[in-house]
Design a protein around this motif. Sequence first.
Motif, PDB file in Angstrom:
ATOM      1  N   ALA B  95     -13.323 -14.420   4.695  1.00 34.92           N
ATOM      2  CA  ALA B  95     -12.213 -13.650   4.276  1.00 34.92           C
ATOM      3  C   ALA B  95     -12.492 -12.478   3.385  1.00 34.92           C
ATOM      4  O   ALA B  95     -11.901 -11.441   3.525  1.00 34.92           O
ATOM      5  CB  ALA B  95     -11.150 -14.642   3.690  1.00 34.92           C
ATOM      6  N   PHE B  96     -13.541 -12.408   2.687  1.00 32.73           N
ATOM      7  CA  PHE B  96     -13.963 -11.393   1.952  1.00 32.73           C
ATOM      8  C   PHE B  96     -14.532 -10.415   2.505  1.00 32.73           C
ATOM      9  O   PHE B  96     -14.241  -9.060   2.136  1.00 32.73           O
ATOM     10  CB  PHE B  96     -14.681 -11.952   0.622  1.00 32.73           C
ATOM     11  N   SER B  99     -12.614  -7.121   3.874  1.00 31.38           N
ATOM     12  CA  SER B  99     -12.074  -6.484   2.911  1.00 31.38           C
ATOM     13  C   SER B  99     -13.189  -5.437   2.164  1.00 31.38           C
ATOM     14  O   SER B  99     -12.600  -4.312   1.961  1.00 31.38           O
ATOM     15  CB  SER B  99     -11.495  -7.342   1.907  1.00 31.38           C
ATOM     16  N   SER B 128      -9.788  -4.834   9.527  1.00 27.52           N
ATOM     17  CA  SER B 128      -9.162  -5.689   8.524  1.00 27.52           C
ATOM     18  C   SER B 128      -8.452  -6.744   9.267  1.00 27.52           C
ATOM     19  O   SER B 128      -7.830  -7.691   8.531  1.00 27.52           O
ATOM     20  CB  SER B 128      -8.004  -4.726   7.967  1.00 27.52           C
ATOM     21  N   THR B 131      -9.884 -10.735   8.573  1.00 27.79           N
ATOM     22  CA  THR B 131      -9.655 -11.420   7.560  1.00 27.79           C
ATOM     23  C   THR B 131      -8.580 -12.551   7.834  1.00 27.79           C
ATOM     24  O   THR B 131      -8.703 -13.779   7.340  1.00 27.79           O
ATOM     25  CB  THR B 131      -8.880 -10.737   6.316  1.00 27.79           C
ATOM     26  N   THR B 132      -7.604 -12.604   8.823  1.00 29.58           N
ATOM     27  CA  THR B 132      -6.827 -13.568   9.406  1.00 29.58           C
ATOM     28  C   THR B 132      -7.510 -14.695   9.820  1.00 29.58           C
ATOM     29  O   THR B 132      -7.614 -15.968   9.504  1.00 29.58           O
ATOM     30  CB  THR B 132      -6.108 -13.087  10.703  1.00 29.58           C
ATOM     31  N   GLY B 134     -10.603 -15.770   8.700  1.00 31.90           N
ATOM     32  CA  GLY B 134     -10.804 -16.272   7.512  1.00 31.90           C
ATOM     33  C   GLY B 134      -9.930 -17.558   6.814  1.00 31.90           C
ATOM     34  O   GLY B 134     -10.229 -18.604   6.466  1.00 31.90           O
ATOM     35  N   ALA B 245     -10.426 -11.098  -2.330  1.00 35.09           N
ATOM     36  CA  ALA B 245     -10.147 -10.450  -0.896  1.00 35.09           C
ATOM     37  C   ALA B 245      -8.744  -9.846  -0.870  1.00 35.09           C
ATOM     38  O   ALA B 245      -8.614  -8.631  -0.461  1.00 35.09           O
ATOM     39  CB  ALA B 245     -10.331 -11.451   0.155  1.00 35.09           C
ATOM     40  N   GLU B 246      -7.643 -10.746  -1.674  1.00 35.22           N
ATOM     41  CA  GLU B 246      -6.512 -10.113  -1.415  1.00 35.22           C
ATOM     42  C   GLU B 246      -6.391  -8.858  -2.313  1.00 35.22           C
ATOM     43  O   GLU B 246      -5.744  -7.625  -1.928  1.00 35.22           O
ATOM     44  CB  GLU B 246      -5.579 -11.193  -2.070  1.00 35.22           C
ATOM     45  N   TYR B 249      -8.103  -5.747  -0.655  1.00 40.08           N
ATOM     46  CA  TYR B 249      -7.270  -5.347   0.290  1.00 40.08           C
ATOM     47  C   TYR B 249      -6.154  -4.421  -0.385  1.00 40.08           C
ATOM     48  O   TYR B 249      -6.049  -3.465   0.378  1.00 40.08           O
ATOM     49  CB  TYR B 249      -6.732  -6.298   1.252  1.00 40.08           C
TER      50      TYR B 249
END
Lengths: 124, 336
Positions: B95-96, B99, B128, B131-132, B134, B245-246, B249
Amino acid sequence: MEMLNLYQNNYLIVFVFLCLGILLPVVALFIGKLLRPYKPIKEKYTTYESGLDPIGDSRVQFNVRYYIFALMFVIFDVETVFLYPWAVAYEKLGIFALIEMMIFVFMLVIGLIYAWKKKVLKWI
Amino acid sequence: MVEELLHSQAGILNFGIFFLLAVVLLFVILGFVTYAILAERKVMGFMQLRQGPNQVGGRWGLLQTVADVLKLLLKEDTIPKLADKPLFIIAPVIAFAPSFIVMAAIPFTDKFQFADLGVGLLYYVAISGLTTIGMLTGGWASNNKYALLGGMRAAAQMISYEIPLVMSVIGIVLLTGSLNLNDIVAAQENVWYIVLQPVAFIIFLIASVAELNRVPFDLPEAENELVAGFHVEYSGFRWAMFMLAEYVYIFAMASLTTVLFLGGWHPLFSFLGFIPGAVWFALKFMCVFFLLLWFRSTFPRIRADKLMEFAWKILLPIALANIFLTAIIKEILNLF
């Protein structure tokens, strides 16, 4: 040769970012491992479900809708793969390419309308 | 100097130099994330007529996030017994990493940028999307019903909103004739694309909020129905990686919005050109970021059934229409 070097360097930077992106979580978790306490109790390792004991495995059969949305995604994502080069080269291709692309997108839109009428897009 | 470096033979030395520069950027981003979280809490506090953090680090709570991160570092790490351990561990990394990788392609000013990729825009969109995976991996590996629901929702939402997001920028590609982000900024020297492509901007903004999983599109982690969504079982620093990560982004998306629609580092009026480009970029970037915070304290969460229909029935047709409208107008303008 000059251009090749530029090209290689640019993608080397991307590779550097990839390495760093993986390295940061690994290093952070390693530092965390040195600092954090470790006091295992059996209860800590149960699955959380608002205080109840979970019944059965959580990996059950899933709603088919997710799969259909994934299929729709693939169709339209492939469409964008065609649209991107078309948009880049549009200046040189001119009106002929515009009409061609319109026909192509029109056919996909028919598919979208079909899915719409079949109530695929409706989420229950 | 950097120019020479970019033209020299790619090798270990270049790798080392780029690595050090990228580490600098990483720390800049971590600094941003630290104060973005504080800013979010403070701004939301003021919008809701309360104080926000004001204890740790003076009246403005300047050390609040630093304290939070240190606390997370000291938290015990638990992995549920029923979880799929390897996947559980690897999910935050999946996930990270994307990003941060997307940051490579974003030009901040004409000097301060990393890779100048020919396919910059496509690169951003493609990376990008990873990440989904993850999030879905995290949700599935947890073996928790809330987490799995959250992960599935995240995947369904992100793939649905990716289509309008990707299609809305095609109008810009049409006008510029290039996917290179530097070319896109250069083409906005006189008129920004927010003026030429207002419809695309609105679609892009809505879809980007959905891609960021923020209110009003925060269904994957809806606290009051799914507890926390795909990261219920995560604790300590593994959880922090998802959060990080969020916010990275948010940084990336706000930068991309600035580059694509708000003219990057170009000044608002040409007589204001004496102000450096970096200041202009930062100002525009902060406007976009503030807009995201504003959304969060204004809009209620969208209903799950409306979410998908909105993407497929409203945003997608408008985005498609926008592409062809742009192409036709361009063709008509070419006639004269």
